[in-house]
Write a protein that holds these residues in place. Structure first.
Motif, PDB file in Angstrom:
ATOM      1  N   ALA A   1       0.833  -1.204   0.000  1.00  0.00           N
ATOM      2  CA  ALA A   1       0.000   0.000   0.000  1.00  0.00           C
ATOM      3  C   ALA A   1       0.868   1.255   0.000  1.00  0.00           C
ATOM      4  O   ALA A   1       0.403   2.335  -0.366  1.00  0.00           O
ATOM      5  CB  ALA A   1      -0.923  -0.001   1.215  1.00  0.00           C
ATOM      6  N   ALA A   2       2.133   1.121   0.383  1.00  0.00           N
ATOM      7  CA  ALA A   2       3.060   2.250   0.363  1.00  0.00           C
ATOM      8  C   ALA A   2       3.443   2.655  -1.058  1.00  0.00           C
ATOM      9  O   ALA A   2       4.066   3.700  -1.256  1.00  0.00           O
ATOM     10  CB  ALA A   2       4.320   1.896   1.157  1.00  0.00           C
ATOM     11  N   ALA A   3       3.086   1.829  -2.048  1.00  0.00           N
ATOM     12  CA  ALA A   3       3.385   2.137  -3.451  1.00  0.00           C
ATOM     13  C   ALA A   3       2.107   1.977  -4.268  1.00  0.00           C
ATOM     14  O   ALA A   3       1.980   1.061  -5.095  1.00  0.00           O
ATOM     15  CB  ALA A   3       4.485   1.224  -3.976  1.00  0.00           C
ATOM     16  N   PRO A   4       1.123   2.889  -4.077  1.00  0.00           N
ATOM     17  CA  PRO A   4      -0.189   2.729  -4.716  1.00  0.00           C
ATOM     18  C   PRO A   4      -0.202   3.070  -6.203  1.00  0.00           C
ATOM     19  O   PRO A   4      -1.239   2.898  -6.858  1.00  0.00           O
ATOM     20  CB  PRO A   4      -1.074   3.698  -3.924  1.00  0.00           C
ATOM     21  CG  PRO A   4      -0.135   4.778  -3.485  1.00  0.00           C
ATOM     22  CD  PRO A   4       1.161   4.064  -3.191  1.00  0.00           C
ATOM     23  N   HIS A   5       0.911   3.537  -6.752  1.00  0.00           N
ATOM     24  CA  HIS A   5       0.939   3.917  -8.164  1.00  0.00           C
ATOM     25  C   HIS A   5       1.079   2.730  -9.099  1.00  0.00           C
ATOM     26  O   HIS A   5       0.918   2.867 -10.310  1.00  0.00           O
ATOM     27  CB  HIS A   5       2.078   4.914  -8.421  1.00  0.00           C
ATOM     28  CG  HIS A   5       3.422   4.453  -7.952  1.00  0.00           C
ATOM     29  ND1 HIS A   5       3.745   4.352  -6.617  1.00  0.00           N
ATOM     30  CD2 HIS A   5       4.526   4.053  -8.636  1.00  0.00           C
ATOM     31  CE1 HIS A   5       5.002   3.927  -6.503  1.00  0.00           C
ATOM     32  NE2 HIS A   5       5.485   3.732  -7.720  1.00  0.00           N
ATOM     33  N   HIS A   6       1.379   1.546  -8.554  1.00  0.00           N
ATOM     34  CA  HIS A   6       1.472   0.352  -9.380  1.00  0.00           C
ATOM     35  C   HIS A   6       0.102  -0.311  -9.527  1.00  0.00           C
ATOM     36  O   HIS A   6      -0.801  -0.104  -8.710  1.00  0.00           O
ATOM     37  CB  HIS A   6       2.443  -0.653  -8.753  1.00  0.00           C
ATOM     38  CG  HIS A   6       3.823  -0.127  -8.573  1.00  0.00           C
ATOM     39  ND1 HIS A   6       4.615   0.287  -9.619  1.00  0.00           N
ATOM     40  CD2 HIS A   6       4.565   0.078  -7.446  1.00  0.00           C
ATOM     41  CE1 HIS A   6       5.783   0.708  -9.167  1.00  0.00           C
ATOM     42  NE2 HIS A   6       5.772   0.596  -7.843  1.00  0.00           N
ATOM     43  N   ALA A   7      -0.040  -1.139 -10.567  1.00  0.00           N
ATOM     44  CA  ALA A   7      -1.238  -1.964 -10.750  1.00  0.00           C
ATOM     45  C   ALA A   7      -0.901  -3.367 -10.265  1.00  0.00           C
ATOM     46  O   ALA A   7       0.047  -3.995 -10.757  1.00  0.00           O
ATOM     47  CB  ALA A   7      -1.653  -1.988 -12.214  1.00  0.00           C
ATOM     48  N   TYR A   8      -1.665  -3.870  -9.313  1.00  0.00           N
ATOM     49  CA  TYR A   8      -1.334  -5.136  -8.658  1.00  0.00           C
ATOM     50  C   TYR A   8      -2.291  -6.256  -9.041  1.00  0.00           C
ATOM     51  O   TYR A   8      -3.518  -6.090  -9.009  1.00  0.00           O
ATOM     52  CB  TYR A   8      -1.368  -4.965  -7.144  1.00  0.00           C
ATOM     53  CG  TYR A   8      -0.293  -4.060  -6.599  1.00  0.00           C
ATOM     54  CD1 TYR A   8       0.996  -4.533  -6.374  1.00  0.00           C
ATOM     55  CD2 TYR A   8      -0.561  -2.722  -6.300  1.00  0.00           C
ATOM     56  CE1 TYR A   8       1.986  -3.710  -5.873  1.00  0.00           C
ATOM     57  CE2 TYR A   8       0.430  -1.883  -5.792  1.00  0.00           C
ATOM     58  CZ  TYR A   8       1.704  -2.388  -5.583  1.00  0.00           C
ATOM     59  OH  TYR A   8       2.683  -1.568  -5.084  1.00  0.00           O
ATOM     60  N   LEU A   9      -1.713  -7.388  -9.391  1.00  0.00           N
ATOM     61  CA  LEU A   9      -2.419  -8.661  -9.467  1.00  0.00           C
ATOM     62  C   LEU A   9      -1.957  -9.457  -8.257  1.00  0.00           C
ATOM     63  O   LEU A   9      -0.759  -9.725  -8.121  1.00  0.00           O
ATOM     64  CB  LEU A   9      -2.075  -9.404 -10.756  1.00  0.00           C
ATOM     65  CG  LEU A   9      -2.551 -10.860 -10.865  1.00  0.00           C
ATOM     66  CD1 LEU A   9      -4.074 -10.924 -10.932  1.00  0.00           C
ATOM     67  CD2 LEU A   9      -1.933 -11.545 -12.073  1.00  0.00           C
ATOM     68  N   VAL A  10      -2.871  -9.820  -7.372  1.00  0.00           N
ATOM     69  CA  VAL A  10      -2.499 -10.482  -6.118  1.00  0.00           C
ATOM     70  C   VAL A  10      -3.211 -11.830  -6.038  1.00  0.00           C
ATOM     71  O   VAL A  10      -4.430 -11.920  -6.156  1.00  0.00           O
ATOM     72  CB  VAL A  10      -2.899  -9.620  -4.893  1.00  0.00           C
ATOM     73  CG1 VAL A  10      -2.372 -10.264  -3.622  1.00  0.00           C
ATOM     74  CG2 VAL A  10      -2.372  -8.205  -5.031  1.00  0.00           C
ATOM     75  N   ARG A  11      -2.411 -12.879  -5.828  1.00  0.00           N
ATOM     76  CA  ARG A  11      -2.985 -14.219  -5.681  1.00  0.00           C
ATOM     77  C   ARG A  11      -2.780 -14.696  -4.248  1.00  0.00           C
ATOM     78  O   ARG A  11      -1.656 -14.705  -3.734  1.00  0.00           O
ATOM     79  CB  ARG A  11      -2.332 -15.197  -6.649  1.00  0.00           C
ATOM     80  CG  ARG A  11      -2.960 -16.602  -6.570  1.00  0.00           C
ATOM     81  CD  ARG A  11      -2.466 -17.504  -7.690  1.00  0.00           C
ATOM     82  NE  ARG A  11      -1.021 -17.730  -7.604  1.00  0.00           N
ATOM     83  CZ  ARG A  11      -0.267 -18.093  -8.639  1.00  0.00           C
ATOM     84  NH1 ARG A  11      -0.800 -18.249  -9.831  1.00  0.00           N
ATOM     85  NH2 ARG A  11       1.020 -18.298  -8.481  1.00  0.00           N
ATOM     86  N   THR A  12      -3.872 -15.086  -3.611  1.00  0.00           N
ATOM     87  CA  THR A  12      -3.834 -15.559  -2.232  1.00  0.00           C
ATOM     88  C   THR A  12      -4.748 -16.776  -2.078  1.00  0.00           C
ATOM     89  O   THR A  12      -5.650 -16.995  -2.888  1.00  0.00           O
ATOM     90  CB  THR A  12      -4.302 -14.474  -1.246  1.00  0.00           C
ATOM     91  OG1 THR A  12      -5.620 -14.038  -1.612  1.00  0.00           O
ATOM     92  CG2 THR A  12      -3.363 -13.272  -1.274  1.00  0.00           C
ATOM     93  N   VAL A  13      -4.503 -17.558  -1.032  1.00  0.00           N
ATOM     94  CA  VAL A  13      -5.378 -18.686  -0.720  1.00  0.00           C
ATOM     95  C   VAL A  13      -6.668 -18.181  -0.089  1.00  0.00           C
ATOM     96  O   VAL A  13      -7.770 -18.613  -0.443  1.00  0.00           O
ATOM     97  CB  VAL A  13      -4.668 -19.679   0.217  1.00  0.00           C
ATOM     98  CG1 VAL A  13      -5.620 -20.789   0.654  1.00  0.00           C
ATOM     99  CG2 VAL A  13      -3.442 -20.279  -0.471  1.00  0.00           C
ATOM    100  N   GLU A  14      -6.544 -17.255   0.849  1.00  0.00           N
ATOM    101  CA  GLU A  14      -7.690 -16.660   1.516  1.00  0.00           C
ATOM    102  C   GLU A  14      -8.106 -15.375   0.798  1.00  0.00           C
ATOM    103  O   GLU A  14      -7.292 -14.767   0.109  1.00  0.00           O
ATOM    104  CB  GLU A  14      -7.332 -16.319   2.968  1.00  0.00           C
ATOM    105  CG  GLU A  14      -7.007 -17.523   3.826  1.00  0.00           C
ATOM    106  CD  GLU A  14      -8.214 -18.393   4.075  1.00  0.00           C
ATOM    107  OE1 GLU A  14      -9.237 -17.882   4.572  1.00  0.00           O
ATOM    108  OE2 GLU A  14      -8.154 -19.585   3.758  1.00  0.00           O
TER     109      GLU A  14
END
Length: 265
Positions: free
Chosen positions: A153-166
């Motif tokens: 969250a400290a670098a909100p200028h990127h576009a994130y794809l996040v993979r998690t189990v939960e």
């Protein structure tokens, strides 16, 4: 809390789990009359995989709480089969084993090693990983788990794809976010397809080791995608083996096997 059955003459074993190695060991020991096994899970996953041995969920209350459990349940052998990044519980396991006079073995799977074609930047914390992304906006594939995603969250200028189990829920409050819920194993071909489809520019991964999630590393190599690799934390020096098979040999060797001869087990 489920407890291991009181079985006369059986070796009482506590497995600190949450990994494939812990599951493999629990399955191998299930049903053996000479072993009374309890698998312990930290409780971070809402729907953990069901294993064929008695299972307890939740923490022990630090090293002292774990030592008290070992004494109360008359545990003979403690197996630390936790995640390579679970440094706190591994430290607690050492302290508790010493305090309770219980033999301890760690299962520590080998870390991934850089291969020709890998474009790795190695860092030692999530904060360093965030900084390594740089100031220019990038399409980032995060595969570090829900617990530590918030650091980005400290670098909100990127576009994130996040993979998690939960479910990620509100763990990463950034404006450009795509969340995927999935549990490995993941093969390299599927990972490469995902990275191409999402136009991934950089991958962030922990060096967890093992085959189940190595597909993303192989895929990044094949696509010449750079990887920010978070190195493992330091863990105490204890007798260790790389897999469940090694732990089985250690258990079957009994008191004849100590740290000095473990490599031969």
């Amino acid at each position: 809390m489920d407890k291991a059955p009181m079985t006369g003459g059986a070796m009482r074993i506590l497995i600190l789990g949450g990994t494939g190695e812990a599951s493999a060991l629990a399955r191998a020991l299930a049903g053996r009359a000479d072993c009374a096994v309890t698998l312990s899970l930290a409780g971070r996953t809402a729907a953990p995989k069901i294993e064929p041995v008695p299972t307890r969920i939740g923490g022990f209350g630090g090293a002292e709480g774990l030592a008290a459990f070992l004494r109360r349940e008359h545990i003979d052998r403690l197996i630390d089969a936790t995640h390579p990044f679970a440094a706190t519980i591994s430290g607690n396991a050492v302290a508790a084993a010493v305090a309770a006079g219980v033999k301890l073995l760690a299962i520590r799977r080998p870390a991934w090693r850089r291969e020709p074609g890998d474009l790795w930047t190695e860092v030692h914390s999530m904060e360093e990983a965030v900084a390594a992304l740089g100031r220019e906006p990038r399409r980032v594939f995060l595969t570090i788990g829900r617990q530590e995603a918030g650091a980005f969250a400290a670098a909100p200028h990127h576009a994130y794809l996040v993979r998690t189990v939960e479910p990620l829920e509100g763990a990463l409050p950034v404006p450009h976010l795509t969340a995927i819920e999935a549990r490995g194993p993941f093969d390299a071909a599927a990972e490469a397809d995902l990275m191409r489809t999402t136009r991934t520019e950089i991958l962030v991964s922990k060096n967890s080791g093992g085959a189940a999630t190595y597909g993303k590393i192989a895929a990044a190599r094949s696509l010449a995608i750079p990887v920010i690799m978070v190195c493992r934390p330091e863990k105490p020096e204890v007798a260790s083996v790389p897999n469940a098979a090694g732990a089985l040999r250690w258990l079957d060797a009994g008191d004849h096997t100590g740290p000095a001869t473990l490599r031969d087990v």
